[in-house]
Write an enzyme that holds these catalytic residues in place. Structure first.
Site, PDB file in Angstrom:
ATOM      1  N   ASP A   1       0.828  -1.224   0.000  1.00 48.36           N
ATOM      2  CA  ASP A   1       0.000   0.000   0.000  1.00 48.36           C
ATOM      3  C   ASP A   1       0.860   1.271   0.000  1.00 48.36           C
ATOM      4  O   ASP A   1       0.343   2.385   0.113  1.00 48.36           O
ATOM      5  CB  ASP A   1      -0.968   0.007   1.195  1.00 48.36           C
ATOM      6  CG  ASP A   1      -0.240   0.016   2.544  1.00 48.36           C
ATOM      7  OD1 ASP A   1       1.018   0.040   2.547  1.00 48.36           O
ATOM      8  OD2 ASP A   1      -0.919   0.008   3.586  1.00 48.36           O
ATOM      9  N   GLY A   2       2.192   1.100  -0.056  1.00 50.28           N
ATOM     10  CA  GLY A   2       3.077   2.271  -0.144  1.00 50.28           C
ATOM     11  C   GLY A   2       3.651   2.710   1.194  1.00 50.28           C
ATOM     12  O   GLY A   2       4.554   3.545   1.241  1.00 50.28           O
TER      13      GLY A   2
ATOM     14  N   GLN B   1       9.837  26.717   2.406  1.00 52.52           N
ATOM     15  CA  GLN B   1       8.571  27.220   2.967  1.00 52.52           C
ATOM     16  C   GLN B   1       8.813  27.529   4.437  1.00 52.52           C
ATOM     17  O   GLN B   1       8.269  26.886   5.333  1.00 52.52           O
ATOM     18  CB  GLN B   1       7.483  26.178   2.768  1.00 52.52           C
ATOM     19  CG  GLN B   1       7.172  25.973   1.293  1.00 52.52           C
ATOM     20  CD  GLN B   1       6.126  24.908   1.070  1.00 52.52           C
ATOM     21  OE1 GLN B   1       5.099  24.894   1.742  1.00 52.52           O
ATOM     22  NE2 GLN B   1       6.378  24.018   0.127  1.00 52.52           N
TER      23      GLN B   1
ATOM     24  N   HIS C   1      18.464  26.245   3.119  1.00 61.33           N
ATOM     25  CA  HIS C   1      18.010  27.433   2.381  1.00 61.33           C
ATOM     26  C   HIS C   1      18.188  28.699   3.222  1.00 61.33           C
ATOM     27  O   HIS C   1      18.733  29.682   2.760  1.00 61.33           O
ATOM     28  CB  HIS C   1      16.563  27.241   1.949  1.00 61.33           C
ATOM     29  CG  HIS C   1      16.049  28.363   1.096  1.00 61.33           C
ATOM     30  ND1 HIS C   1      16.579  28.655  -0.134  1.00 61.33           N
ATOM     31  CD2 HIS C   1      15.075  29.273   1.330  1.00 61.33           C
ATOM     32  CE1 HIS C   1      15.957  29.698  -0.640  1.00 61.33           C
ATOM     33  NE2 HIS C   1      15.044  30.093   0.229  1.00 61.33           N
TER      34      HIS C   1
ATOM     35  N   ASP D   1      22.175  35.550  -8.196  1.00 62.34           N
ATOM     36  CA  ASP D   1      21.438  36.648  -7.556  1.00 62.34           C
ATOM     37  C   ASP D   1      22.214  37.134  -6.338  1.00 62.34           C
ATOM     38  O   ASP D   1      23.167  36.488  -5.885  1.00 62.34           O
ATOM     39  CB  ASP D   1      20.006  36.230  -7.175  1.00 62.34           C
ATOM     40  CG  ASP D   1      19.982  34.976  -6.325  1.00 62.34           C
ATOM     41  OD1 ASP D   1      20.890  34.789  -5.512  1.00 62.34           O
ATOM     42  OD2 ASP D   1      19.043  34.165  -6.483  1.00 62.34           O
TER      43      ASP D   1
ATOM     44  N   LYS E   1      18.852  38.937 -10.207  1.00 58.78           N
ATOM     45  CA  LYS E   1      17.726  38.131 -10.710  1.00 58.78           C
ATOM     46  C   LYS E   1      16.401  38.692 -10.218  1.00 58.78           C
ATOM     47  O   LYS E   1      16.277  39.085  -9.068  1.00 58.78           O
ATOM     48  CB  LYS E   1      17.906  36.701 -10.216  1.00 58.78           C
ATOM     49  CG  LYS E   1      16.741  35.774 -10.461  1.00 58.78           C
ATOM     50  CD  LYS E   1      17.095  34.336 -10.089  1.00 58.78           C
ATOM     51  CE  LYS E   1      16.540  33.934  -8.753  1.00 58.78           C
ATOM     52  NZ  LYS E   1      16.751  32.515  -8.414  1.00 58.78           N
TER      53      LYS E   1
ATOM     54  N   ARG F   1      12.488  37.258 -10.068  1.00 59.55           N
ATOM     55  CA  ARG F   1      11.645  36.094 -10.366  1.00 59.55           C
ATOM     56  C   ARG F   1      10.290  36.567 -10.885  1.00 59.55           C
ATOM     57  O   ARG F   1       9.606  37.357 -10.241  1.00 59.55           O
ATOM     58  CB  ARG F   1      11.490  35.211  -9.116  1.00 59.55           C
ATOM     59  CG  ARG F   1      10.738  33.932  -9.390  1.00 59.55           C
ATOM     60  CD  ARG F   1      10.908  32.876  -8.325  1.00 59.55           C
ATOM     61  NE  ARG F   1      12.146  32.134  -8.380  1.00 59.55           N
ATOM     62  CZ  ARG F   1      12.437  31.206  -9.285  1.00 59.55           C
ATOM     63  NH1 ARG F   1      11.579  30.921 -10.246  1.00 59.55           N
ATOM     64  NH2 ARG F   1      13.583  30.566  -9.230  1.00 59.55           N
TER      65      ARG F   1
HETATM   66  C1  R5P Z   1      16.647  30.785  -4.951  1.00 59.11           C
HETATM   67  O1  R5P Z   1      16.536  31.396  -3.910  1.00 59.11           O
HETATM   68  C2  R5P Z   1      17.588  29.635  -5.032  1.00 59.11           C
HETATM   69  O2  R5P Z   1      18.851  30.040  -4.589  1.00 59.11           O
HETATM   70  C3  R5P Z   1      17.718  29.072  -6.437  1.00 59.11           C
HETATM   71  O3  R5P Z   1      18.297  30.054  -7.282  1.00 59.11           O
HETATM   72  C4  R5P Z   1      16.382  28.668  -7.003  1.00 59.11           C
HETATM   73  O4  R5P Z   1      15.677  27.877  -6.090  1.00 59.11           O
HETATM   74  C5  R5P Z   1      16.592  27.903  -8.291  1.00 59.11           C
HETATM   75  O5  R5P Z   1      15.358  27.545  -8.807  1.00 59.11           O
HETATM   76  P1  R5P Z   1      15.166  27.226 -10.347  1.00 59.11           P
HETATM   77  O6  R5P Z   1      16.162  26.175 -10.721  1.00 59.11           O
HETATM   78  O7  R5P Z   1      13.740  26.708 -10.417  1.00 59.11           O
HETATM   79  O8  R5P Z   1      15.325  28.486 -11.103  1.00 59.11           O
END
Ligand code: R5P
Length: 305
Positions: A55-56, A113, A145, A182, A205, A207
């Site tokens: 069942d995983g 997150q 992160h 960035d 950068k 986004r």
């Molecule tokens: C951003 O804050 C991270 O350092 C990466 O640059 C980012 O998560 C890369 O994501 P993607 O490969 O989707 O551009």
């Protein structure tokens, strides 16, 4: 574009081993790295016998009589199933008498997150820390992160920086400039560039969406230069592809990338291979055909402390 090649595993046999009294347990998401960390430390290694029920659901077992020693469990918490496996291994280690439990999380899922962006959302990274922290005396992550996330653990923590491993890998490879895509990763470019003894800079950068980014030209002269882009992760590959296009448009002779975590969603590795990028390298926090830079030595050093 080609992929970087890993150094032969035998290379570690030339290291001066300091025997460390610790048992390393490798979860199924991080078996190879766990084994290499144990080799670096010269200590015992146990592979968790993990299978999935029809069942995983996850079943795991450690094939040993007792764990009467300090234990380090190495396991990614991405994707979700690997987190469940880690929690189960922590429980086994505790019940089998581990003197202390260190959890090594090479790639920490949900780290991005790390706060509530819109009302009604959970604090996902905090939730993960709370459940992992229930049976952990120490937690070690790699290029988390945001390091602040470790503040959600109540035990000892340490975030190991892959910059050292990346710089040592590239030191004799003729790189002229280390560049981050960035300003957020500018410190990483500085750390890698400084250790390599070459110049460093960052791009800017913006986004636009989850898959789209815009990158402005660098202030450094890139004409005829061999450039190494460094970043914490590659997810869709959009950031690196846009950065490469910008650097090549500015006359760069070659552009290679080294990221810590190669997540490579939606066929990103293939997209990178088909782009203007000359080569992609990443660390072995997540295993893939591109994970040629090992963090085993720097994690082993952190475990020795
Ligand atoms: C951003 O804050 C991270 O350092 C990466 O640059 C980012 O998560 C890369 O994501 P993607 O490969 O989707 O551009």
């Amino acid at each position: 574009m080609h992929l970087g090649h890993a150094p032969a595993y035998d290379i570690y046999k030339t290291h001066q081993h300091i025997l460390t009294h610790m048992i390393i347990i490798g979860g199924s998401a991080s078996t190879k790295l766990a084994k290499e960390i144990a080799y670096e430390l010269g200590c015992d290694y146990i592979k968790a016998g993990t299978i999935r029920f029809p069942d995983g659901e996850c079943y795991t077992r450690l094939d040993t009589e007792s764990l009467d020693d300090d234990v380090a469990i190495v396991q990614n918490t991405y994707p979700d199933g690997n987190l469940v496996e880690l929690l189960l291994i922590q429980d086994v280690a505790k019940r089998m008498g581990a003197k202390s439990i260190t959890v090594v999380i090479p790639y920490f899922g949900y780290a991005r997150q790390d706060r509530v962006f819109k009302p009604g959302e959970p604090e996902s990274a905090k939730v993960m820390c709370e459940i992992i922290g229930l049976k952990a005396d120490r937690v070690i992550t790699v290029d988390l992160h945001k390091e602040d996330t470790l503040g959600y653990f109540k035990c000892k923590t340490r975030d190991v920086k892959a910059a050292e491993a990346i710089a040592d890998y590239f030191v004799d490879k003729g790189i002229d400039i280390v560049m981050s895509p960035d300003i957020g990763a500018a410190g990483r470019a500085k750390d890698v560039g400084t250790r390599m003894g070459v110049s460093y800079d960052h791009l800017n950068k913006t986004r636009i969406s989850g898959t789209e980014v815009q990158i402005k030209p660098a202030s450094s002269d890139c004409n005829g230069k061999d450039i190494l882009i460094v970043d914490d992760m590659i997810s869709t590959g959009g950031t690196i592809i846009a950065a490469t296009e910008q650097l090549k448009a500015a006359g760069a002779k070659s552009v290679v990338v080294a990221c810590t975590h190669g997540v490579f969603i939606n066929n990103a590795l293939q997209r990178l291979k088909e782009s203007a990028l000359d080569c992609v390298y990443c660390c072995d926090t997540l295993e893939s055909e591109a994970s040629t830079i090992s963090v085993s030595k720097i994690v082993a050093n952190a475990l020795r402390e």
